[in-house]
Design a protein around this motif. Structure first.
Motif, PDB file in Angstrom:
ATOM      1  N   MET A   1      50.303 173.635 118.910  1.00 56.67           N
ATOM      2  CA  MET A   1      50.293 174.002 117.478  1.00 56.67           C
ATOM      3  C   MET A   1      50.851 175.401 117.291  1.00 56.67           C
ATOM      4  O   MET A   1      50.230 176.376 117.699  1.00 56.67           O
ATOM      5  N   PRO A   2      52.053 175.550 116.688  1.00 54.24           N
ATOM      6  CA  PRO A   2      52.661 176.885 116.592  1.00 54.24           C
ATOM      7  C   PRO A   2      51.968 177.886 115.687  1.00 54.24           C
ATOM      8  O   PRO A   2      52.344 179.042 115.681  1.00 54.24           O
ATOM      9  N   ILE A   3      50.955 177.510 114.857  1.00 54.98           N
ATOM     10  CA  ILE A   3      50.326 178.558 114.055  1.00 54.98           C
ATOM     11  C   ILE A   3      49.443 179.421 114.958  1.00 54.98           C
ATOM     12  O   ILE A   3      48.590 178.915 115.671  1.00 54.98           O
ATOM     13  N   ASP A   4      49.764 180.738 114.924  1.00 52.96           N
ATOM     14  CA  ASP A   4      49.058 181.671 115.796  1.00 52.96           C
ATOM     15  C   ASP A   4      48.995 183.014 115.067  1.00 52.96           C
ATOM     16  O   ASP A   4      50.043 183.618 114.800  1.00 52.96           O
ATOM     17  N   PRO A   5      47.801 183.481 114.725  1.00 53.88           N
ATOM     18  CA  PRO A   5      47.678 184.730 113.956  1.00 53.88           C
ATOM     19  C   PRO A   5      48.316 185.933 114.666  1.00 53.88           C
ATOM     20  O   PRO A   5      48.615 186.934 114.027  1.00 53.88           O
ATOM     21  N   GLN A   6      48.531 185.822 115.963  1.00 49.61           N
ATOM     22  CA  GLN A   6      49.133 186.936 116.714  1.00 49.61           C
ATOM     23  C   GLN A   6      50.650 186.802 116.838  1.00 49.61           C
ATOM     24  O   GLN A   6      51.307 187.646 117.461  1.00 49.61           O
ATOM     25  N   ALA A   7      51.234 185.764 116.295  1.00 47.77           N
ATOM     26  CA  ALA A   7      52.654 185.480 116.518  1.00 47.77           C
ATOM     27  C   ALA A   7      53.544 186.592 115.955  1.00 47.77           C
ATOM     28  O   ALA A   7      53.189 187.252 114.969  1.00 47.77           O
ATOM     29  N   ALA A   8      54.710 186.774 116.562  1.00 47.38           N
ATOM     30  CA  ALA A   8      55.665 187.783 116.088  1.00 47.38           C
ATOM     31  C   ALA A   8      56.325 187.336 114.787  1.00 47.38           C
ATOM     32  O   ALA A   8      56.721 188.169 113.970  1.00 47.38           O
ATOM     33  N   ILE A   9      56.454 186.045 114.601  1.00 47.55           N
ATOM     34  CA  ILE A   9      57.100 185.529 113.393  1.00 47.55           C
ATOM     35  C   ILE A   9      56.039 185.311 112.314  1.00 47.55           C
ATOM     36  O   ILE A   9      54.993 184.708 112.577  1.00 47.55           O
ATOM     37  N   GLU A  10      56.363 185.813 111.104  1.00 46.87           N
ATOM     38  CA  GLU A  10      55.461 185.592 109.969  1.00 46.87           C
ATOM     39  C   GLU A  10      56.243 184.925 108.846  1.00 46.87           C
ATOM     40  O   GLU A  10      57.386 185.285 108.573  1.00 46.87           O
ATOM     41  N   ILE A  11      55.631 183.926 108.217  1.00 44.38           N
ATOM     42  CA  ILE A  11      56.262 183.333 107.038  1.00 44.38           C
ATOM     43  C   ILE A  11      55.279 183.426 105.869  1.00 44.38           C
ATOM     44  O   ILE A  11      54.067 183.504 106.075  1.00 44.38           O
ATOM     45  N   THR A  12      55.851 183.386 104.658  1.00 44.06           N
ATOM     46  CA  THR A  12      54.975 183.342 103.483  1.00 44.06           C
ATOM     47  C   THR A  12      54.818 181.902 103.022  1.00 44.06           C
ATOM     48  O   THR A  12      55.694 181.055 103.248  1.00 44.06           O
ATOM     49  N   ALA A  13      53.698 181.652 102.385  1.00 45.84           N
ATOM     50  CA  ALA A  13      53.432 180.342 101.774  1.00 45.84           C
ATOM     51  C   ALA A  13      52.547 180.605 100.574  1.00 45.84           C
ATOM     52  O   ALA A  13      51.878 181.647 100.509  1.00 45.84           O
ATOM     53  N   TYR A  14      52.526 179.690  99.629  1.00 46.21           N
ATOM     54  CA  TYR A  14      51.667 179.860  98.457  1.00 46.21           C
ATOM     55  C   TYR A  14      50.233 179.478  98.787  1.00 46.21           C
ATOM     56  O   TYR A  14      49.984 178.524  99.530  1.00 46.21           O
ATOM     57  N   ASP A  15      49.303 180.220  98.153  1.00 47.61           N
ATOM     58  CA  ASP A  15      47.883 179.893  98.382  1.00 47.61           C
ATOM     59  C   ASP A  15      47.423 178.735  97.494  1.00 47.61           C
ATOM     60  O   ASP A  15      46.369 178.153  97.728  1.00 47.61           O
ATOM     61  N   LEU A  34      60.314 175.611 113.133  1.00 48.16           N
ATOM     62  CA  LEU A  34      59.546 176.295 114.187  1.00 48.16           C
ATOM     63  C   LEU A  34      58.759 175.290 115.022  1.00 48.16           C
ATOM     64  O   LEU A  34      58.641 175.442 116.249  1.00 48.16           O
ATOM     65  N   GLU A  35      58.249 174.249 114.357  1.00 47.43           N
ATOM     66  CA  GLU A  35      57.540 173.190 115.098  1.00 47.43           C
ATOM     67  C   GLU A  35      58.496 172.460 116.043  1.00 47.43           C
ATOM     68  O   GLU A  35      58.115 172.090 117.157  1.00 47.43           O
ATOM     69  N   GLU A  36      59.733 172.236 115.610  1.00 49.91           N
ATOM     70  CA  GLU A  36      60.705 171.520 116.455  1.00 49.91           C
ATOM     71  C   GLU A  36      60.896 172.209 117.801  1.00 49.91           C
ATOM     72  O   GLU A  36      61.118 171.558 118.813  1.00 49.91           O
ATOM     73  N   ILE A  37      60.830 173.543 117.784  1.00 47.70           N
ATOM     74  CA  ILE A  37      61.111 174.264 119.033  1.00 47.70           C
ATOM     75  C   ILE A  37      59.844 174.927 119.586  1.00 47.70           C
ATOM     76  O   ILE A  37      59.916 175.724 120.520  1.00 47.70           O
ATOM     77  N   GLY A  38      58.700 174.622 118.964  1.00 48.25           N
ATOM     78  CA  GLY A  38      57.433 175.112 119.499  1.00 48.25           C
ATOM     79  C   GLY A  38      57.273 176.610 119.444  1.00 48.25           C
ATOM     80  O   GLY A  38      56.612 177.209 120.300  1.00 48.25           O
ATOM     81  N   LEU A  39      57.891 177.241 118.432  1.00 45.78           N
ATOM     82  CA  LEU A  39      57.814 178.690 118.325  1.00 45.78           C
ATOM     83  C   LEU A  39      56.635 179.076 117.425  1.00 45.78           C
ATOM     84  O   LEU A  39      56.565 178.661 116.270  1.00 45.78           O
ATOM     85  N   PRO A  40      55.699 179.881 117.948  1.00 51.36           N
ATOM     86  CA  PRO A  40      54.516 180.210 117.155  1.00 51.36           C
ATOM     87  C   PRO A  40      54.840 181.074 115.938  1.00 51.36           C
ATOM     88  O   PRO A  40      55.743 181.904 115.980  1.00 51.36           O
ATOM     89  N   TYR A  41      54.076 180.874 114.885  1.00 56.29           N
ATOM     90  CA  TYR A  41      54.243 181.678 113.672  1.00 56.29           C
ATOM     91  C   TYR A  41      52.887 181.880 113.024  1.00 56.29           C
ATOM     92  O   TYR A  41      51.959 181.105 113.228  1.00 56.29           O
ATOM     93  N   ARG A  42      52.802 182.967 112.243  1.00 54.11           N
ATOM     94  CA  ARG A  42      51.604 183.175 111.440  1.00 54.11           C
ATOM     95  C   ARG A  42      52.003 183.055 109.974  1.00 54.11           C
ATOM     96  O   ARG A  42      53.182 183.174 109.633  1.00 54.11           O
ATOM     97  N   VAL A  43      51.015 182.836 109.134  1.00 56.43           N
ATOM     98  CA  VAL A  43      51.289 182.582 107.720  1.00 56.43           C
ATOM     99  C   VAL A  43      50.626 183.660 106.881  1.00 56.43           C
ATOM    100  O   VAL A  43      49.452 183.977 107.083  1.00 56.43           O
ATOM    101  N   ARG A  44      51.394 184.234 105.964  1.00 56.93           N
ATOM    102  CA  ARG A  44      50.829 185.172 104.977  1.00 56.93           C
ATOM    103  C   ARG A  44      50.862 184.478 103.621  1.00 56.93           C
ATOM    104  O   ARG A  44      51.937 184.111 103.133  1.00 56.93           O
ATOM    105  N   LEU A  45      49.693 184.259 103.067  1.00 55.13           N
ATOM    106  CA  LEU A  45      49.623 183.558 101.783  1.00 55.13           C
ATOM    107  C   LEU A  45      49.885 184.535 100.653  1.00 55.13           C
ATOM    108  O   LEU A  45      49.403 185.663 100.670  1.00 55.13           O
TER     109      LEU A  45
END
Ligand SMILES: N[C@@H](CCC(=O)N[C@@H](CS)C(=O)NCC(=O)O)C(=O)O
Length: 222
Positions: A1-15, A34-45
């Motif tokens: 599961m690529p969602i990782d609060p420590q990930a270097a990549i951050e994306i925004t999403a609506y709350d 990001l899921e296709e290549i298994g790259l972790p990301y964190r989300v900022r709402l």
């Protein structure tokens, strides 16, 4: 599961977004890649529909939209640009040979520039022009253009699985555009196009991205 609060990549999403937009917000494209290549990301709402855009949001996305992508000092907006950037990281999304890379990027532009304007206008008319006396007339003016573009795309895809000889960011964007058609019959009229969309939706990475976006709204405050 690529969602990782420590990930270097951050994306925004609506709350929060209304029911009809859930699973359709464009951060899904970035999550999917990001899921296709298994790259972790964190989300900022960020504040969703009906809330005022914050100064921070407008500073990083001049139109106050999502998604925004951040990584090691880079702040990027526009889902197409973000997907090219992610594609450059991994051959599974963007071929390494120059011709294959150029053609995949060409298809990404085709999705956003030749198909999405027509389907997107139909969506706007359907959801944001409700009750307007000119709604049906406006839809009737745009629909033939959408029908024409979809017929051209269906003819081009023929019996191929993907737009080129393999899945690329061009397919990811095209499928995301097509699956959001506000009048499903327009795509269903072309069985090969409908099958193409289903092939995309069946990918585990798409399913993971969809589940991740929906999870936010399941915990939504409104
Ligand atoms: N061209 C932009 C479009 C992004 C976009 O349309 N985002 C929508 C959500 S799907 C949004 O934030 N809409 C709110 C607004 O436009 O104020 C992209 O591809 O990133």
């Amino acid at each position: 599961m690529p969602i990782d609060p420590q990930a270097a990549i951050e994306i925004t999403a609506y709350d929060w977004v209304p029911e009809m937009a859930r699973g359709r917000v464009k951060d899904l494209r970035v999550r999917w890649a990001l899921e296709e290549i298994g790259l972790p990301y964190r989300v900022r709402l960020v504040g969703g529909a009906g809330t005022e855009k914050s100064a921070e949001h407008l500073a990083e996305q001049p139109f106050g939209q999502v998604p925004v992508y951040r990584e090691n000092g880079l702040t990027l907006f526009e889902s197409g640009a973000i997907l090219i950037h992610i594609g450059e990281k991994d051959e599974r999304l963007l071929p390494r040979d120059p011709a294959g890379r150029a053609r995949a990027i060409g298809w990404a532009f085709a999705a956003l520039n030749s198909i999405e304007p027509f389907l997107g206008t139909l969506t706007i008319l359907r959801f944001f022009a409700d009750g307007k006396p000119w709604q049906d007339e406006a839809k009737a003016a745009v629909r033939p253009l959408a029908v024409m573009r979809l017929a051209q795309l269906a003819r081009e895809i023929g019996d191929r699985d993907w737009l080129e000889d393999r899945f690329t960011i061009g397919d990811l964007l095209m499928i995301d555009v097509l699956r959001n058609v506000p009048e499903p019959g327009l795509v269903a009229a072309h069985p090969n196009l409908a099958a193409y969309v289903e092939r995309g939706r069946a990918r585990p990475a798409f399913q993971a991205a969809l589940a991740a976006q929906m999870a936010v709204f399941q915990q939504a405050r409104r």
